[in-house]
Design an enzyme around this catalytic site. Structure first.
Site, mmCIF file in Angstrom:
data_model
loop_
_atom_site.group_PDB
_atom_site.id
_atom_site.type_symbol
_atom_site.label_atom_id
_atom_site.label_comp_id
_atom_site.label_asym_id
_atom_site.label_seq_id
_atom_site.Cartn_x
_atom_site.Cartn_y
_atom_site.Cartn_z
ATOM 1 N N SER A 1 16.065 63.047 37.073
ATOM 2 C CA SER A 1 14.646 62.887 37.368
ATOM 3 C C SER A 1 14.024 61.628 36.769
ATOM 4 O O SER A 1 12.954 61.210 37.192
ATOM 5 C CB SER A 1 13.859 64.116 36.911
ATOM 6 N N LYS B 1 9.475 63.063 30.942
ATOM 7 C CA LYS B 1 8.706 62.509 32.064
ATOM 8 C C LYS B 1 7.850 61.339 31.567
ATOM 9 O O LYS B 1 7.760 61.074 30.379
ATOM 10 C CB LYS B 1 7.775 63.574 32.682
#
Length: 189
Positions: free
Chosen positions: A49, A92
């Protein structure tokens, strides 16, 4: 009699040496605990990701102390616990800051109605805006995060991750320690 005294002195010397080593080891264990608990923590990237910035299998040190002295900034790479699984952490990038209105439309991020042109981290336009398809206004301590590999990331667009609160942020990715050929401080902007 003199032999007995030398033997006793030798025993006391060995005992002192042993106690010195035990105290030294206890101090090292205590300092390690304090550093891991309050300053930094090792974590491993699992999944794709955050590619191309971070790759599956990268080992990082997370700086847990800097957010005690400053506010998180846009594009900081942060680590936070996944709320539905213990000992699972997500990595993230902060995109939306407190008080901003975030929307993902046409594959791109808009902050307060303006295209976020400085967002050079997304690998490609986003196929799905998720919950951010409609404008989301962040509260005083809320953050909107995205993975760099946006079409293969569970992030703030997904209700299972959602909007993060300041208290959710474990820390900031600081140093990559493995693989050795990519070792170094992680660039956030």
């Amino acid at each position: 009699m003199a032999r007995y005294r030398r033997s006793r002195r030798k025993e006391h010397g060995i005992i002192r040496e042993l106690l010195g080593w035990i105290i030294y080891i206890l101090i090292i264990i205590g300092l390690t605990y304090l550093i891991i608990t309050y300053v930094g923590q090792r974590t491993r990237v699992s999944g794709s990701s955050m590619e191309t910035t971070l790759s599956d299998g990268d080992n990082l040190i997370v700086d847990k102390i800097s957010y005690r002295f400053r506010d998180p900034k846009r594009y900081d790479i942060i680590v936070f616990p996944y709320k539905y699984e213990e000992n699972t952490y997500y990595i993230k990038r902060i995109i939306g800051l407190p008080g901003e209105t975030v929307q993902v439309t046409g594959g791109y991020v808009y902050i307060n109605g303006e295209l976020l042109e400085s967002d050079i981290y997304g690998a490609e336009p986003m196929a799905d805006g998720g919950i951010a398809s409609e404008p989301i206004t962040l509260g005083a301590d809320e953050y909107f995060v995205l993975g760099d590999n946006r079409n293969h990331s569970s992030d703030s667009r997904d209700p299972s991750v959602g909007i993060l609160h300041r208290e959710d942020l474990l820390g900031r990715a600081w140093v990559r320690i493995y693989p050795f050929d990519q070792m170094g401080v992680i660039r956030h902007e």
